[in-house]
Design an enzyme around this catalytic site. Structure first.
Site, PDB file in Angstrom:
ATOM      1  CB  ALA A  16      -6.204  -8.354  -2.387  1.00  0.00           C
ATOM      2  CG  HIS A  35      -0.143 -10.146   2.196  1.00  0.00           C
ATOM      3  ND1 HIS A  35      -0.821  -9.804   2.028  1.00  0.00           N
ATOM      4  CD2 HIS A  35       1.569  -8.838   2.333  1.00  0.00           C
ATOM      5  CE1 HIS A  35      -0.587  -8.789   1.940  1.00  0.00           C
ATOM      6  NE2 HIS A  35      -0.493  -8.328   1.484  1.00  0.00           N
ATOM      7  CG  HIS A  92      -1.927  -1.088   0.772  1.00  0.00           C
ATOM      8  ND1 HIS A  92      -3.508  -0.599   1.071  1.00  0.00           N
ATOM      9  CD2 HIS A  92      -1.835  -2.416   1.109  1.00  0.00           C
ATOM     10  CE1 HIS A  92      -3.732  -1.521   1.079  1.00  0.00           C
ATOM     11  NE2 HIS A  92      -3.349  -2.873   1.326  1.00  0.00           N
ATOM     12  CD  GLU A 143      -2.951  -0.590   8.558  1.00  0.00           C
ATOM     13  OE1 GLU A 143      -1.547  -0.079   7.831  1.00  0.00           O
ATOM     14  OE2 GLU A 143      -3.784  -1.056   7.370  1.00  0.00           O
ATOM     15  CG  MET A 186      -8.714  -9.052   6.083  1.00  0.00           C
ATOM     16  SD  MET A 186      -7.167  -9.591   6.754  1.00  0.00           S
ATOM     17  CE  MET A 186      -6.777 -11.560   6.139  1.00  0.00           C
ATOM     18  CB  SER A 187     -10.178  -3.620   2.979  1.00  0.00           C
ATOM     19  OG  SER A 187     -10.752  -4.681   1.523  1.00  0.00           O
TER      20      SER A 187
HETATM   21  N1  HPA Z   1      -9.269 -13.914   3.176  1.00  0.00           N
HETATM   22  C1  HPA Z   1      -9.088 -12.587   3.648  1.00  0.00           C
HETATM   23  N2  HPA Z   1      -8.789 -11.576   3.319  1.00  0.00           N
HETATM   24  C2  HPA Z   1      -7.983 -12.075   2.101  1.00  0.00           C
HETATM   25  C3  HPA Z   1      -8.123 -12.842   1.299  1.00  0.00           C
HETATM   26  C4  HPA Z   1      -8.261 -14.653   2.213  1.00  0.00           C
HETATM   27  O1  HPA Z   1      -8.615 -15.510   1.982  1.00  0.00           O
HETATM   28  N3  HPA Z   1      -7.361 -12.499   0.341  1.00  0.00           N
HETATM   29  C5  HPA Z   1      -6.831 -11.526   0.121  1.00  0.00           C
HETATM   30  N4  HPA Z   1      -7.563 -10.928   1.112  1.00  0.00           N
END
Ligand code: HPA
Length: 268
Positions: A107, A241, A55, A80, A205-206
């Site tokens: 993502a 990640h 980011h 965070e 997560m966003s």
């Molecule tokens: N889980 C949660 N957040 C994510 C994932 C995942 O598998 N892949 C990318 N962001």
């Protein structure tokens, strides 16, 4: 927020009507804008600076495909340690700059077995499992109403435009429901089975705090997830990640092409 707005307005007189929020590994779009003014978040008072890898952390105002856009390259996540209101700060600034439509990218893990790694999926709706909300606390009536409606949180009009555009330029788009987790650990296989049962196709997560704050302000939202990995327990392999960033990088050009085709067609 006033100090942030003042600082931005001292650097540019841009009046973008469309915003773009770029997720993990998807920052390339911001680098291709013409006539761009780029402001690092760290130069803007009050702005929560993202610590996530991948980011960049800047506000970029510029033009693409004849449209004046404001781009948030990098976002603040709850994992965070930011509050949902901090996660929504940038979106609220965009709203105050005059943005009426925002395209979010992120993502996500694929829960729906029809998806494959690298797929681009329009978010049709969400399930907020982050246990929080950016609108907690006293309502700021200048931004929006106390109890905002969320029945068209991901604008059906914008999704129809995106689907049509994707078809025309040969980028197939699926649609699905996004479950928002707080992270930062990836889900367990049992959590993914649970999410599938309750109707989720994607997990991430966003985005959700931002979309809630945008709806509060009456801003239309379009959200595109990149399926960077299949969710936990689906494939006989661990999630990491690096894989998320690698897949993001692999679809980057496709996503930029898609964004450039969609943006001029969106209502503003
Ligand atoms: N889980 C949660 N957040 C994510 C994932 C995942 O598998 N892949 C990318 N962001």
């Amino acid at each position: 927020m006033e100090a942030a707005l003042q600082s931005i307005r001292s650097k540019t007189h841009a009046s973008p009507a469309v915003g773009v929020v770029l997720g993990s590994g998807l920052g390339a779009f911001a680098d291709e804008l013409s006539g761009a003014v780029s402001i690092p978040y760290s130069d803007i008072p009050e702005w929560p600076v993202s610590t996530a890898i991948g980011h960049a952390g800047k506000l970029v105002l510029g033009n693409t495909a004849g449209v004046e856009v404001a781009v948030l390259a990098g976002r603040a996540h709850l994992y965070e340690g930011y509050s949902p209101a901090q996660a929504a700060f940038g979106v609220r600034v965009l709203g105050r700059l005059g943005v009426r439509t925002i395209v979010f990218t992120n993502a996500a893990g694929g829960i729906n077995l029809d998806y494959s790694q690298g797929a681009l999926v329009l978010i049709s709706d969400h399930i907020n499992l982050q246990g929080s909300n950016p609108l907690l606390g006293p309502n700021d009536d200048t931004l929006g109403t106390r109890f905002p409606d969320m029945s068209d949180a991901y604008s059906a009009e914008c999704r129809a435009i995106a689907l049509q555009t994707g078809n025309e330029i040969g980028i197939p788009l699926a649609e699905g429901v996004y479950a928002a987790m707080i992270g930062p650990s990836f889900e367990t296989p049992a959590e993914i089975r649970y999410l599938r049962i309750i109707g989720a196709d994607l997990v991430g997560m966003s985005t959700v705090p931002e979309v809630i704050a945008a709806n509060h302000m009456g801003i239309r939202c379009l959200a595109i997830s990149c399926v960077t990995n299949m969710a936990a327990g689906i494939l006989p392999q661990k999630i990491n990640h690096e894989e998320v960033l690698e897949t993001g990088a692999r679809v980057r050009d496709t996503l930029v092409r898609l964004l450039n085709a969609i943006l001029p067609r969106l209502p503003r």
